[in-house]
Design a protein around this motif. Sequence first.
Motif, PDB file in Angstrom:
ATOM      1  N   ARG A 299      -0.116  11.798  -9.821  1.00 33.28           N
ATOM      2  CA  ARG A 299      -0.813  12.975  -9.626  1.00 33.28           C
ATOM      3  C   ARG A 299      -0.017  14.028  -9.779  1.00 33.28           C
ATOM      4  N   ARG A 300       1.165  14.245  -9.198  1.00 37.19           N
ATOM      5  CA  ARG A 300       2.201  15.298  -9.417  1.00 37.19           C
ATOM      6  C   ARG A 300       2.541  15.676 -10.747  1.00 37.19           C
TER       7      ARG A 300
ATOM      8  N   TRP B 281       0.749  -1.178  -0.072  1.00 35.30           N
ATOM      9  CA  TRP B 281       0.102   0.125   0.099  1.00 35.30           C
ATOM     10  C   TRP B 281       0.853   1.267  -0.075  1.00 35.30           C
ATOM     11  N   VAL B 282       2.069   1.073   0.616  1.00 33.34           N
ATOM     12  CA  VAL B 282       2.989   2.513   0.620  1.00 33.34           C
ATOM     13  C   VAL B 282       3.417   2.630  -0.631  1.00 33.34           C
ATOM     14  N   ARG B 283       4.020   1.410  -1.392  1.00 32.42           N
ATOM     15  CA  ARG B 283       4.507   1.671  -2.827  1.00 32.42           C
ATOM     16  C   ARG B 283       3.374   2.136  -3.802  1.00 32.42           C
ATOM     17  N   GLU B 284       2.187   1.719  -3.598  1.00 31.82           N
ATOM     18  CA  GLU B 284       1.309   2.313  -4.296  1.00 31.82           C
ATOM     19  C   GLU B 284       0.909   3.523  -4.320  1.00 31.82           C
ATOM     20  N   ALA B 285       1.061   3.974  -2.842  1.00 27.95           N
ATOM     21  CA  ALA B 285       0.413   5.565  -2.660  1.00 27.95           C
ATOM     22  C   ALA B 285       1.661   6.344  -3.267  1.00 27.95           C
ATOM     23  N   ALA B 286       2.911   5.779  -3.241  1.00 34.21           N
ATOM     24  CA  ALA B 286       4.116   6.653  -3.751  1.00 34.21           C
ATOM     25  C   ALA B 286       3.908   6.957  -5.309  1.00 34.21           C
TER      26      ALA B 286
ATOM     27  N   ALA C 248       0.829   6.492  -6.982  1.00 34.12           N
ATOM     28  CA  ALA C 248      -0.193   7.533  -7.400  1.00 34.12           C
ATOM     29  C   ALA C 248       0.061   8.946  -7.266  1.00 34.12           C
ATOM     30  N   PHE C 249       0.924   9.216  -5.848  1.00 36.85           N
ATOM     31  CA  PHE C 249       0.963  10.582  -5.833  1.00 36.85           C
ATOM     32  C   PHE C 249       1.915  11.245  -6.790  1.00 36.85           C
TER      33      PHE C 249
END
Lengths: 263, 263, 317, 317
Positions: free
Chosen positions: C310-311, C299-304, C306-307
Amino acid sequence: PQVLAAYALGLGDDALVLSHRLSQWASNAPDLEEDIALANVALDLLGQARLLLARAAAADASLVPALPAGSPVPAEDALAFFRDEADFRNVRLVEADNGDFAVTVVRLLLFATARLAVLQRLVASRDAVLGAIAVKGVKELTYHRDYAARWFLTLAQGTAESRRRLEAGLALVWPLHDELFRTHAVERAAAEQGVGVDPADVAAEVDVLLEQVLSVSGVARPAVAQTGPVAGGTGRDGRHTEAMGRLLAELQVVARAHPEGRW
Amino acid sequence: PQVLAAYALGLGDDALVLSHRLSQWASNAPDLEEDIALANVALDLLGQARLLLARAAAADASLVPALPAGSPVPAEDALAFFRDEADFRNVRLVEADNGDFAVTVVRLLLFATARLAVLQRLVASRDAVLGAIAVKGVKELTYHRDYAARWFLTLAQGTAESRRRLEAGLALVWPLHDELFRTHAVERAAAEQGVGVDPADVAAEVDVLLEQVLSVSGVARPAVAQTGPVAGGTGRDGRHTEAMGRLLAELQVVARAHPEGRW
Amino acid sequence: MSVTATDEDRLVAQFEEVLARHDRVEPRDWMPEAYRATLVRQIAQHAHSEIIGMQPEGNWITRAPSLRRKAILLAKVQDEAGHGLYLYSAAETLGVSRDELTEKLISGRQKYSSIFNYPTLSYADVGTIGWLVDGAAIANQVPLCRTSYGPYGRAMIRICKEESFHQRQGFELLMTMMRGTEAQRAMVQESVDRFWWPALMMFGPPDDESPNTAQSMAWGIKRDTNDELRQKFVDMSVPQAEALGVTLPDPDLVWNAERGHHDFGQPDWDEFATVVRGGGPCNSQRIAHRKRAHDEGAWVREAATAFAARRARPTSD
Amino acid sequence: MSVTATDEDRLVAQFEEVLARHDRVEPRDWMPEAYRATLVRQIAQHAHSEIIGMQPEGNWITRAPSLRRKAILLAKVQDEAGHGLYLYSAAETLGVSRDELTEKLISGRQKYSSIFNYPTLSYADVGTIGWLVDGAAIANQVPLCRTSYGPYGRAMIRICKEESFHQRQGFELLMTMMRGTEAQRAMVQESVDRFWWPALMMFGPPDDESPNTAQSMAWGIKRDTNDELRQKFVDMSVPQAEALGVTLPDPDLVWNAERGHHDFGQPDWDEFATVVRGGGPCNSQRIAHRKRAHDEGAWVREAATAFAARRARPTSD
């Protein structure tokens, strides 16, 4: 020197215990890069802890637990491995298990932001040793805070899951936040003597910084009560959370099995 | 009596360590009913461990670690709290963290099925004390095995998630299964003297029972290698898994801090 | 663009010329598929060994008996993560991603050094791993600094430098413990007894049972045979053991003046085969640990990811 | 079927007659909504207290310093789970499910005894909780055995019997420790110092600040006022403390021959209010623990439900 020693001990124990927790990420982090980064933070804090404990021992040898005559254990290790729970003076924020990565990030953010503000003032300590430790620490803590803030933002704006976890982590850690700024008698005396910093003096500026991180991330300040004292005392009085005893059991087990050991 | 003592010690350590692990479910179980049931199993095993350790100490006092003169610590506690890791003689199956409920159920099933078969024969031990312990144990282990088998079936045929977890748990625990039946020199000698049971003698009947549980549940025997020895030795030789040191650090911490304490 | 038979012959000739000159092959150069596949397998196995190797030592970080040792150990485990990073990067130059390789590690399709399937049971093991295991690794790896594939060779230079440092630290820990209490000396000896034979196994099976050695040496991926390296390691370790004051657990170990080398016994090659097949004391534990950490971090890798996506969006047009 | 005004008057009259006779109200009997709601709230709070109360003591099961004490402590924590079960069952007779109540506990909409928001910091706390906390609980609960609602009263009879047993065990642990080493005696005293005031708070705020007491007493749900119970507890504890050889941390504690009771100081009611509002040392930890255990167990409960449903199907037609 008792005040200086007691003050250094509190800061040193904070760093020691948080370093211990962060070191538990080794081989467990979400990615190799984070494994390395968290080890870096843990190593920095461990380095600070060693300097601070050594300073405390030098300023007041009576703090150092007695060991068998001729024991080769250095003072920093006598303090770390042979004190009992009630003699540790760290804030309770640093004690709990790491939880998931979000909890770790939140705790590091709260700790590093407050600690950096303290060290920035401690640079001017009338104790040259503490001042030097602070100079080194400011550089390190700046990195820690930025690292944590970057991940705070990333998790807040990453996925729905990461945001859920970040908010849960924030709610979990937040109740122990105020204790960082609750002035303890030792801190007040150290500040009065010009060797230490009254943490209450940095509360406002830390709050502004945290507010920035929260608002950039679009995360609300959690509406949870702050954790109260136990019989009027908190971590700085040696009153800890239930996590502390287990942490120390592990931290101290080998050293205590060999009180005359050389390592 | 050395053989008898060493044999009782191995059985006692198995029960002690598994009891310790199961006791960690207290306040953590999936439901109140399981909290109570797991505590029951842990209490039964703890009771057996106490009797077995006491029997070992009575048969061979040299096994009991020396404590300061006048220490009030009874033999069962000297054995449990003052032996070092390499002196524990339990099989490695019982050492790891509980994992999730599925892992716990699988481990209990494997342990209880084998232990019950051993105790059913141990009832006829030429040592009357071991025989009596076995009589009591047979009743208890029958319940433990049935409890575990019932949950094994329930998880296997519950939801997709529970089946996935059960199979993962089985694959995780299975590699330590064979050690239960690998005859140790102490067990061979105890069997020859008619005081103990050679666990290899029950392997076939245990396998039939497990096969029944697996086939009723529709779960395949996992295709994973068995865990090998360390420098030729296994748990019964004092060669344990990495989990054991941490387990003992916690188990022994208070007792060791007070070697002359009364409790 | 396809390559004709004549083209291929020319490329092979050029490739072999590079090897003959002991020059480096670089990512942009043509290379035979079998060479690439062998390299990927070897580099991946090496990277996995660094990552799995974090576990047995990491096991003692929280229990290190002095703050100095805690810092040394934590930094060492961190270095191993760093080595894993360099090596996965070297593998990426051959067109395989870290994710792919991690997947193969977790599913058991790629191996790591069998030594890490043994448990660490006392703090002395931290020293013994430094002394014997890192020592054996260095003996294996120093020749690899001259290996034919450029990115691998350069990663090895950096890694070997750090490994030598780790080895000295390990030896120094054991030396210090041997100057300590009786219990500490016994702890060191017990640890050496457990690790000596597995350390010898680190050089792989005897040469006559090592089918891939010849090809790897021809390609310049490997520079010495298993038995040559093992001999070198034994010869190096004997005086070190004497300096420490520990006994190596091999009754056949004796100096052979004629050969100018030590004679020594053979490790239990059946045990080695069993461990390689998954039946060591820690195989399932090590993989389960890696899988858990990897899964829990998803979930952390996915969040990074996705972030970052988005950026990237607002500025990318 | 609706109840007319006259019907209701008659039902109220019958209900009050039952109370006047000190008879039990049973689940099938008519009862006023407010009575039912008060009961649900009180029984739920009591059940939650048993469940949350497992945590502070459970904290020491793995570190119990003798096997006998480990067995005693584990059995005690198990008993608390059992008490929770009886009480949730009693609440179920009033039409609320265990799941619903658990949900309310986790979301903070229902409370549990504030005492469990204090940490256990030494093994002596196991004894002190037995002696003082169970002691206070018994003082609170013995009158509840005569409470007007049948299932609650009967659950309390069973619970009180077990609690008395626990209290004696706790006292016996402290007594044994006081006969031990100097360090053990200090540990007991330190523990008593921490728990004395929170134990006094267990009886609730002073009568003049306890708005619900009158109604609860009228309904026979409660049988004594907070201050009456607190006085009884202090009078009981003083000689026990003397027998133990510990000091109670209240400088105002003194025998008042005129009243035939001990005078004593007031607990810090601000602290009490803070703890009740969530600001005790362990509030968030306790709820987080319960939530985690509940969430982690969801898949098991779902599996059991699915399995039961599957089993029921073939035989139910």
